[in-house]
Design a protein around this motif. Structure first.
Motif, PDB file in Angstrom:
ATOM      1  N   ALA A 103      23.103  40.245 -10.549  1.00 57.70           N
ATOM      2  CA  ALA A 103      24.222  40.019 -11.626  1.00 57.70           C
ATOM      3  C   ALA A 103      25.636  40.404 -10.876  1.00 57.70           C
ATOM      4  N   CYS A 104      25.750  41.540 -10.141  1.00 60.84           N
ATOM      5  CA  CYS A 104      27.015  42.049  -9.578  1.00 60.84           C
ATOM      6  C   CYS A 104      27.258  40.803  -8.687  1.00 60.84           C
ATOM      7  N   LEU A 105      26.241  40.531  -7.664  1.00 65.17           N
ATOM      8  CA  LEU A 105      26.700  39.486  -6.539  1.00 65.17           C
ATOM      9  C   LEU A 105      27.091  37.992  -7.282  1.00 65.17           C
ATOM     10  N   GLU A 106      26.634  37.551  -8.321  1.00 69.17           N
ATOM     11  CA  GLU A 106      27.088  36.471  -9.029  1.00 69.17           C
ATOM     12  C   GLU A 106      27.990  36.579 -10.123  1.00 69.17           C
ATOM     13  N   GLY A 107      28.233  37.726 -10.471  1.00 69.55           N
ATOM     14  CA  GLY A 107      29.257  37.911 -11.526  1.00 69.55           C
ATOM     15  C   GLY A 107      28.929  37.606 -12.825  1.00 69.55           C
ATOM     16  N   LEU A 108      27.788  37.848 -13.118  1.00 73.46           N
ATOM     17  CA  LEU A 108      26.853  37.486 -14.604  1.00 73.46           C
ATOM     18  C   LEU A 108      26.563  38.627 -15.375  1.00 73.46           C
ATOM     19  N   ASP A 109      26.273  38.348 -16.505  1.00 72.90           N
ATOM     20  CA  ASP A 109      25.779  39.383 -17.498  1.00 72.90           C
ATOM     21  C   ASP A 109      24.442  39.753 -16.963  1.00 72.90           C
ATOM     22  N   PRO A 110      23.944  40.849 -16.708  1.00 73.22           N
ATOM     23  CA  PRO A 110      22.427  41.294 -16.347  1.00 73.22           C
ATOM     24  C   PRO A 110      21.531  40.896 -17.441  1.00 73.22           C
ATOM     25  N   VAL A 111      21.730  40.935 -18.449  1.00 72.78           N
ATOM     26  CA  VAL A 111      20.645  40.809 -19.634  1.00 72.78           C
ATOM     27  C   VAL A 111      20.635  39.389 -19.639  1.00 72.78           C
ATOM     28  N   ARG A 112      21.637  38.369 -19.640  1.00 73.78           N
ATOM     29  CA  ARG A 112      21.309  37.162 -19.776  1.00 73.78           C
ATOM     30  C   ARG A 112      20.747  36.672 -18.503  1.00 73.78           C
ATOM     31  N   LEU A 113      20.963  37.271 -17.089  1.00 77.56           N
ATOM     32  CA  LEU A 113      20.216  36.737 -15.963  1.00 77.56           C
ATOM     33  C   LEU A 113      18.805  37.050 -16.048  1.00 77.56           C
ATOM     34  N   PHE A 114      18.493  38.256 -16.803  1.00 76.01           N
ATOM     35  CA  PHE A 114      17.234  38.606 -16.944  1.00 76.01           C
ATOM     36  C   PHE A 114      16.497  37.579 -17.912  1.00 76.01           C
TER      37      PHE A 114
END
Length: 285
Positions: A103-114
């Motif tokens: 998520a840090c690398l992609e700049g995304l919300d970790p919950v949504r990524l999960f």
């Protein structure tokens, strides 16, 4: 992350007659091939494993190197439940860490990524070999530099590393529902929600307690900072016992990070705990 050298002790007989040592570079990076794995979208998550590790080799002074010998001094965790899935909190924390890092690398919300990874469709014909879970070792840590004495030793070492890396890639890129039981998936989501909800406040705390070189090169310390966020959120929000969380964070750092990271993370988290306890004490007054 930079590579390091891997020194397997030579036997007493071979040490008596020095021979040219062959240094082998440790690859402490995230295999790019995992980003294109067929079982989930490219930006979902990927392996955090240091694919070159020395914990599976005997390095006691005076012993001949024994390839494939595991460190029996480490406590074994109950890894697999009756459904054939990972059931240990360590596995859930590893999964959460991989999601936070991605998520840090992609700049995304970790919950949504999960959730995206959880709901990703499998390609037709995809099958996961659950026997790989029995070969995956959550307690395999990196170790001191290792050198070998011959081309044969080097080739055997590299073959062993490639086999373990392949197992890791297959396990950590498989659909989570096939790898982790429901309880651990729920725990993983709780961890990620806690990390997301406390991120901004914990950034301020981390900036006060990490070494100056970590603040000066945050892009090179994403993994280490992710471990801090994960541990701090679990203590502050889920209220897991402090010592358990610190021990788990240090083990994750030993497993996935280089150099002094385990020691630094241990110190940072103990400072954070003291602040938590001081805040709780002030609130009672």
């Amino acid at each position: 992350m930079e590579g390091v050298l891997l020194p397997v002790c030579c036997s007493p007989s071979s040490c008596a007659t020095p021979s040219p040592k062959i240094p082998i570079l440790q690859r402490s990076s995230f295999p790019s091939s995992l980003l294109n794995h067929r079982s989930f979208p490219q930006n979902a998550a990927f392996s955090l494993r240091n694919s070159f590790r020395s914990s599976t080799f005997a390095i006691a002074q005076g012993e001949a190197p024994v390839l494939g010998k595991t460190d029996n001094s480490l406590p074994a965790l109950p890894k697999i439940d009756k459904t054939g899935r990972f059931c240990s909190p360590r596995a859930a924390r590893e999964l959460a860490l991989s999601i936070i890092y991605a998520a840090c690398l992609e700049g995304l919300d970790p919950v949504r990524l999960f959730e995206k990874r959880m709901n990703a469709r499998r390609e037709a014909g995809y099958e996961f070999n659950k026997e790989k879970l029995l070969e995956y070792n959550h307690m395999s840590f990196g170790g001191p530099p290792v050198t070998v004495e011959s081309d044969e030793e080097a080739n055997e070492l590299l073959r062993h590393i490639e086999e373990e890396s392949a197992i890791e890639a297959e396990v950590l890129t498989a659909p989570p529902k096939l790898v982790y039981n429901k309880l651990m998936l729920r725990f993983t989501k709780k961890l990620l929600v806690a990390v997301r909800d406390t991120w901004d406040s914990h950034v301020l705390v981390i900036n006060k307690i990490v070494p100056p070189n970590w603040k000066n090169e945050p892009a090179g310390k994403i993994l280490e900072l992710s471990i801090l966020h994960l541990a701090m959120s679990e203590m502050a929000v889920l209220e897991t016992r402090h010592q358990i969380v610190i021990n788990e964070a240090v083990d994750l750092a030993k497993r996935f990070c280089d150099g002094a990271a385990p020691r630094i993370i241990n110190g940072c988290l103990r400072t954070f705990v003291r602040e938590l306890e001081l805040e709780a004490s002030n609130n009672r007054v």
